[in-house]
Motif scaffolding. Structure first.
Motif, PDB file in Angstrom:
ATOM      1  N   ASN A  19      31.281  25.447  43.405  1.00  0.00           N
ATOM      2  CA  ASN A  19      32.603  25.587  42.797  1.00  0.00           C
ATOM      3  C   ASN A  19      33.283  24.252  42.490  1.00  0.00           C
ATOM      4  N   LEU A 105      38.721  32.777  45.162  1.00  0.00           N
ATOM      5  CA  LEU A 105      38.225  33.838  44.292  1.00  0.00           C
ATOM      6  C   LEU A 105      37.625  34.960  45.124  1.00  0.00           C
ATOM      7  N   LEU A 129      42.658  34.745  43.115  1.00  0.00           N
ATOM      8  CA  LEU A 129      41.989  35.154  41.885  1.00  0.00           C
ATOM      9  C   LEU A 129      41.065  36.322  42.187  1.00  0.00           C
ATOM     10  N   SER A 193      35.494  37.370  37.333  1.00  0.00           N
ATOM     11  CA  SER A 193      35.120  35.975  37.098  1.00  0.00           C
ATOM     12  C   SER A 193      36.379  35.150  36.866  1.00  0.00           C
ATOM     13  N   ILE A 194      36.174  33.849  36.697  1.00  0.00           N
ATOM     14  CA  ILE A 194      37.284  32.937  36.448  1.00  0.00           C
ATOM     15  C   ILE A 194      37.264  32.515  34.988  1.00  0.00           C
ATOM     16  N   GLU A 198      42.941  31.079  33.166  1.00  0.00           N
ATOM     17  CA  GLU A 198      43.448  31.215  34.537  1.00  0.00           C
ATOM     18  C   GLU A 198      43.636  29.853  35.192  1.00  0.00           C
ATOM     19  N   LEU A 199      42.614  29.005  35.070  1.00  0.00           N
ATOM     20  CA  LEU A 199      42.662  27.695  35.711  1.00  0.00           C
ATOM     21  C   LEU A 199      43.786  26.833  35.149  1.00  0.00           C
TER      22      LEU A 199
END
Length: 230
Positions: A19, A105, A129, A193-194, A198-199
């Motif tokens: 990550n 997450l 998340l 998922s990301i 979002e980030l």
């Protein structure tokens, strides 16, 4: 510039190093002094995967996670101790607690929520998340008053089939009952998922909550004391 600490907690079966590229998405000058940490969960048997041993912060009785899914609170509370030890060490090294942010997450998101709500101090924030609430409402009475002041950002994809969107939404009444401020962000079409969107939002959310460098204030106070004593 004040020191910032971001602790990122991965999902079930994942690892911390996998990550680490996430931090490259945070490019704001305000965050250039950020200390990141991506720990890996220990290897544990996981009930929802027929007892298979994998990296897991705590036991997960069933997946997909939906409203009313079984939870293992004692396992969660045990995992929280490790996260709190990391935060304690960072604060002991001089970081303002309100410049400490926990993000996670899925299973890491559930652990993020638990760690923030059980910590005895107010932190900068907790970003969840695609996570879930790993507690029943009976534990709310155990949340320290200072912990309830830590804001929560919850991001969840509407097409999540691993932690259902409705399970994520269930955090809203839970946190309202606890007296915790939560901003819930829905991401239409996103699965488990990301997304970069979002980030980017998490980055701006953290920036808005940064506390100014405390040494500057201390210097001003010292100067004031010097003049008063002269």
């Amino acid at each position: 510039m004040a020191r910032i600490f971001i602790l990122w907690l991965h999902g079930l079966g994942d690892s911390g190093p996998a990550n680490e590229p996430i931090q490259t998405q945070f490019k704001s000058p305000e965050l250039k002094n950020t200390m990141w940490l991506f720990p890996s969960a220990p290897f544990n048997p996981v009930t929802c995967n027929n007892g298979a041993v994998m990296r897991s912060w705590f036991d997960v009785p069933e997946l997909p996670f939906k409203v009313g899914s079984l939870i293992d609170e004692s396992s969660v509370v045990e995992a929280v101790k490790s996260v709190h030890a990391i935060i304690d060490q960072e604060i002991a090294e001089g970081t303002n607690p309100e410049n400490v942010f926990i993000c996670g997450l899925s299973q890491g998101g559930a652990l993020t929520l638990a760690s923030v709500l059980l910590y005895p101090k107010t932190l900068g924030g907790g970003a969840v998340l695609s996570g879930w609430v790993p507690f029943s409402s009976s534990i709310i009475s155990q949340f320290p008053q200072e912990a309830k002041k830590t804001p929560i950002l919850w991001s969840h994809g509407t097409e999540d089939t691993m932690v259902l969107y409705e399970a994520g939404r269930a955090a809203i009444p839970f946190l309202k009952e606890a007296g915790v401020t939560c901003e819930f962000k829905s991401y239409p079409g996103l699965g488990h998922s990301i997304s970069n969107k979002e980030l980017k939002y998490i980055e701006s959310w953290i920036k808005r909550r940064l506390k100014s460098s405390s040494p500057t204030c201390l210097q001003l106070n010292c100067l004031k004391e010097m003049f008063q004593s002269s």
